[in-house]
Design a protein around this motif. Sequence first.
Motif, PDB file in Angstrom:
ATOM      1  N   UNK A  15      19.119 -21.588 -34.959  1.00  0.00           N
ATOM      2  CA  UNK A  15      19.621 -20.287 -35.073  1.00  0.00           C
ATOM      3  C   UNK A  15      19.359 -20.349 -36.304  1.00  0.00           C
ATOM      4  N   UNK A  53      25.825 -23.294 -20.506  1.00  0.00           N
ATOM      5  CA  UNK A  53      26.694 -22.352 -19.991  1.00  0.00           C
ATOM      6  C   UNK A  53      26.993 -20.708 -20.513  1.00  0.00           C
ATOM      7  N   UNK A  54      25.607 -21.342 -20.953  1.00  0.00           N
ATOM      8  CA  UNK A  54      25.079 -19.515 -21.583  1.00  0.00           C
ATOM      9  C   UNK A  54      25.845 -18.798 -22.530  1.00  0.00           C
ATOM     10  N   UNK A  55      26.506 -20.017 -23.717  1.00  0.00           N
ATOM     11  CA  UNK A  55      26.896 -18.935 -24.629  1.00  0.00           C
ATOM     12  C   UNK A  55      26.315 -19.044 -25.911  1.00  0.00           C
ATOM     13  N   UNK A  56      25.093 -20.180 -26.069  1.00  0.00           N
ATOM     14  CA  UNK A  56      24.295 -20.322 -26.696  1.00  0.00           C
ATOM     15  C   UNK A  56      22.750 -19.849 -26.134  1.00  0.00           C
ATOM     16  N   UNK A  57      21.818 -19.506 -26.899  1.00  0.00           N
ATOM     17  CA  UNK A  57      20.587 -19.320 -26.198  1.00  0.00           C
ATOM     18  C   UNK A  57      19.604 -19.361 -26.997  1.00  0.00           C
ATOM     19  N   UNK A  74      19.740 -17.316 -12.778  1.00  0.00           N
ATOM     20  CA  UNK A  74      20.704 -16.847 -13.522  1.00  0.00           C
ATOM     21  C   UNK A  74      22.348 -16.758 -12.769  1.00  0.00           C
ATOM     22  N   UNK A  78      25.021 -20.060 -12.366  1.00  0.00           N
ATOM     23  CA  UNK A  78      25.950 -20.494 -13.344  1.00  0.00           C
ATOM     24  C   UNK A  78      27.046 -20.987 -11.691  1.00  0.00           C
ATOM     25  N   UNK A  83      32.611 -25.230 -16.608  1.00  0.00           N
ATOM     26  CA  UNK A  83      32.810 -25.503 -18.137  1.00  0.00           C
ATOM     27  C   UNK A  83      34.756 -25.549 -18.778  1.00  0.00           C
ATOM     28  N   UNK A  89      39.957 -20.913 -25.444  1.00  0.00           N
ATOM     29  CA  UNK A  89      39.001 -19.873 -24.975  1.00  0.00           C
ATOM     30  C   UNK A  89      40.143 -18.884 -23.926  1.00  0.00           C
TER      31      UNK A  89
END
Lengths: 313, 257
Positions: A15, A53-57, A74, A78, A83, A89
């Motif tokens: 991070x 799920x591509x919320x974090x790189x 991509x 997906x 998810x 959310x």
Amino acid sequence: MAEIALSIRGLRKTYDNGFEALKGIDLEVRRGDFFALLGPNGAGKSTTIGILCSLVRKTAGKVEVFGKDIDTQFSAAKKEIGVVPQEFNFNHFEKPFDILVTQAGYYGLPRALARRRAEHYLKALDLWDKRAEQSRMLSGGMKRRLMIARALVHEPKLLILDEPTAGVDIELRRSLWQFLREINARGTTIILTTHYLEEAESLCRHVAIIDRGRIVENTSVRALIQKLPQEVFILDTREPLATLPDLSPFRGRLRDDHTIEVEVDRRYSLNELFAKLSRQGVEVVSMRNRANRLEELFVMLVGNGAATAEVAA
Amino acid sequence: MTPREKWVAFVTILLREVRRFLRIWPQTLLPPAITITLYFLIFGALIGPRIGPMAGVSYIEFVAPGLIMMSIITNTYGNVVSSFYGAKFGRSVEELLVSPVPNWIILTGFVAGGVARGLAVGAIATVLSLFFARLSLSHAGIVLAMVLLTAVLFSLAGFINAVFARSFDDISIIPTFVLTPLTYLGGVFYSVELLPDFWRTLSHLNPILYMINTFRYGVLGVSDVPVGVAFALVGVFVVALYAYSLYLLRTSKGLRS
């Protein structure tokens, strides 16, 4: 068709604040599997799922979903994933039916098909009566089911659930388990993280344990339980006991005048224990594990205070 | 995604945005209607007759196009900034981020939602203005083109604000301290030709002046600025902000960790 639903190679994540959440993870989940990803808080579970799920790189590594690279393919990758995040959310002012139809639209499903799917999954998760209410009016369990319905509306081949039964009552948890077993039986590959290790033992065929950004165990649930050197059983007796019966070679203690706690080493069988008790006239009316077996293994493998706190949650 | 799937995704985002501002119409459609009615009453019917004609037309006819344009600017900006930031804050934006929708479709969908609200408010403002002023349509094409370009531009600006915003306070700073002053000083209520040279020159650095005057030209046939320059300027801003917004989405600024 690819037999591997999910392939992760050398996955790393550092991070911006310098925290290294994943230190090179390798993982494979086979098509049709029911897979548990376990670990204490901060171990890297949510980071791993966030990357899938591509919320974090990711910082480095390669991830493929049914053979499709999440970087270079991509969109196709997906489409294969549904998810269910840990936190609610969805827009709490929207209606469940609209939430599902909108989510289906994001995957390019024509409106008529999206509406049919929304109806099907709202009914399957017992939310059809609530379809026109604002989502904020739903109970916690209903919101959890709504997120599962939303994740399924585009009919993904891989369903990822992050703590799907956190905070739901036992009855609902059991009904969700049954639902997940059914969609897994119909061919959907499922990966879940959970605090409830009983959940992993009951549902999953394979399990990976992640600790401090590394996979420390990755095997079948059955093989993992075989690693447990001993189990502790609680035996309830019909008649009261004044003293602890002779249990050797087993070790045990009297918890109260009707309850014996016995450690059973893997070298011995339960038959030997019962035979020994029978010879002394002790009649056992019921028996249970002191703790969930996977829970004991988890503490043994991760072996720190954080893990103990986690499994107690 | 196939082109058809992308179209479905775009329409889905647009419909969700339209449904959102219709659902909360007392917050989105009613206030601009009340505000513009008050403007017409005060500046048009009460003060206007004492001011006399401006740029060759009655004062109420002069301010009407500016007020309509002001409503469009504030509402397109407000729609996208509050919708996208709200989705970020409530994390429902994750529904989009986990889906296969390409970034340009996400951006275009939110912008289209802002434009839809801008057009709705613009239509309401125009109908209300007809109760107070006789408006003609000198150049319908110019009116339509400038309304659309302006709505797109401020939708994009609202999107960028939402991406950077970390709290609800952050989404009101730009409208309060930048947008409102620029709009009020952008020739809504006066012709910049009335200003001293220095202030007139300074006013020409305000992009909103070009939008309002071009819109006024389309309605009344009078403008303080060259219409061609206005279109070129707004066009450049639209392209630049669209490209920057896409860059922000691609780099996941404030959206992905």
